[in-house]
Design a protein around this motif. Structure first.
Motif, PDB file in Angstrom:
ATOM      1  N   GLY A 108      41.299  40.570  37.733  1.00  0.00           N
ATOM      2  CA  GLY A 108      42.177  40.944  36.645  1.00  0.00           C
ATOM      3  C   GLY A 108      42.656  42.435  36.681  1.00  0.00           C
ATOM      4  N   ILE A 109      42.517  43.213  37.745  1.00  0.00           N
ATOM      5  CA  ILE A 109      43.016  44.381  37.805  1.00  0.00           C
ATOM      6  C   ILE A 109      44.512  44.322  38.852  1.00  0.00           C
ATOM      7  CG2 ILE A 109      42.740  46.771  38.710  1.00  0.00           C
ATOM      8  CD1 ILE A 109      39.562  46.235  38.647  1.00  0.00           C
ATOM      9  N   GLU A 110      45.274  45.254  38.305  1.00  0.00           N
ATOM     10  CA  GLU A 110      46.593  44.871  38.827  1.00  0.00           C
ATOM     11  C   GLU A 110      46.506  45.479  40.494  1.00  0.00           C
ATOM     12  OE1 GLU A 110      45.984  46.606  36.419  1.00  0.00           O
ATOM     13  OE2 GLU A 110      47.216  46.043  34.525  1.00  0.00           O
ATOM     14  N   PRO A 111      47.131  44.575  41.284  1.00  0.00           N
ATOM     15  CA  PRO A 111      46.882  45.237  42.713  1.00  0.00           C
ATOM     16  C   PRO A 111      47.504  46.432  42.982  1.00  0.00           C
ATOM     17  CG  PRO A 111      47.723  42.957  42.346  1.00  0.00           C
ATOM     18  CD  PRO A 111      47.820  43.361  40.990  1.00  0.00           C
ATOM     19  N   GLY A 112      48.496  46.815  42.192  1.00  0.00           N
ATOM     20  CA  GLY A 112      49.002  48.455  42.371  1.00  0.00           C
ATOM     21  C   GLY A 112      48.088  49.220  42.017  1.00  0.00           C
ATOM     22  N   ARG A 113      47.192  49.134  41.129  1.00  0.00           N
ATOM     23  CA  ARG A 113      46.093  50.163  40.759  1.00  0.00           C
ATOM     24  C   ARG A 113      45.026  50.064  41.864  1.00  0.00           C
ATOM     25  NH1 ARG A 113      43.074  49.161  35.798  1.00  0.00           N
ATOM     26  NH2 ARG A 113      42.355  51.306  36.206  1.00  0.00           N
ATOM     27  N   VAL A 114      44.807  48.830  42.345  1.00  0.00           N
ATOM     28  CA  VAL A 114      43.718  48.651  43.532  1.00  0.00           C
ATOM     29  C   VAL A 114      44.150  49.511  44.778  1.00  0.00           C
ATOM     30  CG1 VAL A 114      42.554  47.201  45.051  1.00  0.00           C
ATOM     31  CG2 VAL A 114      42.948  46.704  42.527  1.00  0.00           C
ATOM     32  N   MET A 115      45.666  49.268  45.205  1.00  0.00           N
ATOM     33  CA  MET A 115      46.241  50.013  46.158  1.00  0.00           C
ATOM     34  C   MET A 115      46.021  51.454  45.999  1.00  0.00           C
ATOM     35  SD  MET A 115      47.075  49.258  49.334  1.00  0.00           S
ATOM     36  CE  MET A 115      47.954  47.507  49.572  1.00  0.00           C
ATOM     37  N   ALA A 116      46.367  51.820  44.802  1.00  0.00           N
ATOM     38  CA  ALA A 116      46.635  53.291  44.617  1.00  0.00           C
ATOM     39  C   ALA A 116      45.290  54.007  44.581  1.00  0.00           C
ATOM     40  CB  ALA A 116      46.888  53.746  43.067  1.00  0.00           C
ATOM     41  N   GLU A 117      44.153  53.246  44.293  1.00  0.00           N
ATOM     42  CA  GLU A 117      42.773  53.825  44.557  1.00  0.00           C
ATOM     43  C   GLU A 117      42.605  53.858  46.247  1.00  0.00           C
ATOM     44  OE1 GLU A 117      39.447  55.484  43.637  1.00  0.00           O
ATOM     45  OE2 GLU A 117      40.872  54.870  42.115  1.00  0.00           O
ATOM     46  N   LEU A 118      42.756  52.946  46.824  1.00  0.00           N
ATOM     47  CA  LEU A 118      42.935  53.224  48.229  1.00  0.00           C
ATOM     48  C   LEU A 118      43.524  54.402  48.762  1.00  0.00           C
ATOM     49  CD1 LEU A 118      43.203  49.307  49.446  1.00  0.00           C
ATOM     50  CD2 LEU A 118      41.060  50.484  48.798  1.00  0.00           C
ATOM     51  N   TYR A 119      44.667  54.579  48.231  1.00  0.00           N
ATOM     52  CA  TYR A 119      45.560  55.491  48.555  1.00  0.00           C
ATOM     53  C   TYR A 119      45.122  57.092  48.116  1.00  0.00           C
ATOM     54  CZ  TYR A 119      49.318  53.013  51.038  1.00  0.00           C
ATOM     55  OH  TYR A 119      50.034  52.370  51.678  1.00  0.00           O
ATOM     56  N   GLY A 120      44.257  57.114  47.312  1.00  0.00           N
ATOM     57  CA  GLY A 120      43.429  58.288  46.727  1.00  0.00           C
ATOM     58  C   GLY A 120      44.350  58.949  45.599  1.00  0.00           C
ATOM     59  N   ARG A 121      45.186  58.140  44.772  1.00  0.00           N
ATOM     60  CA  ARG A 121      45.815  58.395  44.029  1.00  0.00           C
ATOM     61  C   ARG A 121      45.661  58.307  42.422  1.00  0.00           C
ATOM     62  NH1 ARG A 121      50.920  59.074  46.846  1.00  0.00           N
ATOM     63  NH2 ARG A 121      50.125  58.904  48.874  1.00  0.00           N
ATOM     64  N   SER A 338      52.696  57.140  43.549  1.00  0.00           N
ATOM     65  CA  SER A 338      51.827  57.712  42.644  1.00  0.00           C
ATOM     66  C   SER A 338      51.295  59.245  43.027  1.00  0.00           C
ATOM     67  CB  SER A 338      50.589  56.725  42.349  1.00  0.00           C
ATOM     68  OG  SER A 338      50.928  55.410  41.931  1.00  0.00           O
ATOM     69  N   PRO A 339      51.152  59.907  42.170  1.00  0.00           N
ATOM     70  CA  PRO A 339      50.687  61.583  42.559  1.00  0.00           C
ATOM     71  C   PRO A 339      49.222  61.680  42.950  1.00  0.00           C
ATOM     72  CG  PRO A 339      50.607  61.183  40.220  1.00  0.00           C
ATOM     73  CD  PRO A 339      51.082  59.811  40.367  1.00  0.00           C
ATOM     74  N   HIS A 340      48.990  62.503  43.730  1.00  0.00           N
ATOM     75  CA  HIS A 340      47.733  63.003  44.277  1.00  0.00           C
ATOM     76  C   HIS A 340      46.905  63.488  42.929  1.00  0.00           C
ATOM     77  CE1 HIS A 340      48.058  61.719  48.585  1.00  0.00           C
ATOM     78  NE2 HIS A 340      49.310  62.404  48.305  1.00  0.00           N
ATOM     79  N   PRO A 341      45.583  63.689  43.063  1.00  0.00           N
ATOM     80  CA  PRO A 341      44.878  64.444  42.148  1.00  0.00           C
ATOM     81  C   PRO A 341      45.073  65.741  42.356  1.00  0.00           C
ATOM     82  CG  PRO A 341      43.609  62.708  43.084  1.00  0.00           C
ATOM     83  CD  PRO A 341      44.961  62.809  43.653  1.00  0.00           C
TER      84      PRO A 341
END
Length: 371
Positions: A108-121, A338-341
């Motif tokens: 149930g996690i949005e694909p965008g949030r999953v991909m953003a985690e892969l991208y380190g955002r 999405s921004p970098h940390p």
């Protein structure tokens, strides 16, 4: 206690989607889907296709150096992922290994949030600090992907103990690869779960290769579900390429654990379409092995089966695939935007609570400051 459950394999003849089939043949195909909602079957196909397209875009992002660290994909395991997640309630807990992108989406996690985690955002599931192997979302009930082989098993068992202690009705599902069954924590966890009647389902995704070593060469008992019998636990093997067989078996075991507290071991046999990780060319596999994996492709076979049964036609299948591709592309766009940390947040999540004298020195900072 161990048993084997399989369904008939779907037809892989692509010609069946282009020729008119007899009424009796079509009726026979519908028999496999008796009692199944056509809308639900199409939903399964969409979710499996979305995971496939997402993972393909993840592989592309890795080769473009947008994704760092290690990256392990669910390519070829989409039926197992969707079938397992459809057996859980939203409140049930999931612990996985490092091959967890598809599980995060299906939980149930949005694909965008999953991909953003892969991208380190910062918009990722772990604010960009976890990456591919460390997805985490309390609200979705995903309590971690774990990079250490078997690192999730003791924690999942502990979560099941907490549920039992509080007299809750949740169930824990603990997913792992076939190679994990050879470590000590696997046996220790199964033993204590059986002794204490803990509501946890241990799921082994047996893609028949522990990195580059076959199960037969690494496990004295290659039918991994049989290991449950050592702990008087129910063990079962299912065709991991069949989303309905996976869903049915997992649902039965999950509800049994919910009602009785008895754990179980579920082995899902599937094929890995690519290497162990994105950087693994898989040269240890011969052409026959690769062709076998291609023929077992759960997404392509389920597509053909739905068309043969009249649940889909070619145009509807293409429409679903187009929609899945668009969602995967949108996830990439979201991650890119999405921004970098900030560097200043590097130590924010080292500890859950403040710890006295913890070091906040950045890599370039001097070890000592001279006045």
């Amino acid at each position: 206690m161990a048993q084997t459950a399989t369904r008939s394999k779907p037809s892989t003849r692509t010609g069946a989607t282009k020729t008119r089939r007899s009424t009796s043949a079509r009726a026979a195909e519908r028999g496999r889907f008796a009692g199944e909602s056509p809308e639900l079957l199409r939903d399964y196909f969409y979710e499996m296709t979305l995971i496939r397209r997402f993972e393909e875009r993840a592989a592309q992002g890795y080769t473009q150096a947008k994704i760092g660290g290690y990256c392990h994909l669910n390519l070829g395991e989409e039926a197992s992922v969707v079938g397992l997640m459809r057996s859980l309630r939203k409140t049930d807990l999931l612990f996985t290994n490092y091959r967890e992108h598809g599980y995060a989406i299906a939980k149930g996690i949005e694909p965008g949030r999953v991909m953003a985690e892969l991208y380190g955002r910062t918009t990722g599931t772990s604010k960009g600090w976890g990456g591919s192997m460390h997805m985490f979302d309390v609200e979705a009930g995903l309590l971690g992907g774990y990079g250490i082989v078997g690192g999730q098993i003791p924690l999942a068992t502990g979560a099941a103990l907490a549920i039992d202690y509080r007299s809750g009705d949740q169930v824990v599902m603990c997913q792992m690869g076939d190679g994990t069954t050879n470590i000590g924590a696997f046996h220790e966890a199964l033993n204590i779960a059986a002794l204490w009647n803990l509501p946890v389902i241990f799921v082994v995704i047996n893609n028949q290769l522990g990195m580059g070593t076959t199960v037969e060469k690494s496990s004295a008992e290659s039918e991994l579900h049989k290991r449950a019998s050592a702990y008087r636990m129910h063990g079962e093997r299912v065709d991991g390429n069949d989303v309905l067989a996976v869903r049915d078996a997992a649902s039965r075991l999950v509800e049994q654990a919910r009602e009785t507290g008895r754990p179980a071991l579920l082995e899902l046999v599937s094929e890995r379409l690519k290497g162990h990780s994105v950087v693994d060319p898989g040269k240890y596999r011969d052409e026959e092995s690769m062709e076998k994996a291609k023929q077992a492709d759960p997404v392509a076979n389920f597509r053909a089966e739905l068309i043969n049964a009249g649940v889909l036609d070619e145009d509807a299948a293409v429409e679903i695939e187009t929609k899945a591709q668009a969602e995967a592309d949108a996830a990439v766009a979201f991650a890119d935007d999405s921004p970098h940390p900030d560097v200043e947040t590097l130590f924010d999540y080292t500890y859950a609570t403040p710890v006295a004298n913890d070091s906040r020195r950045l890599p370039a900072d001097p070890l000592f400051v001279h006045n």
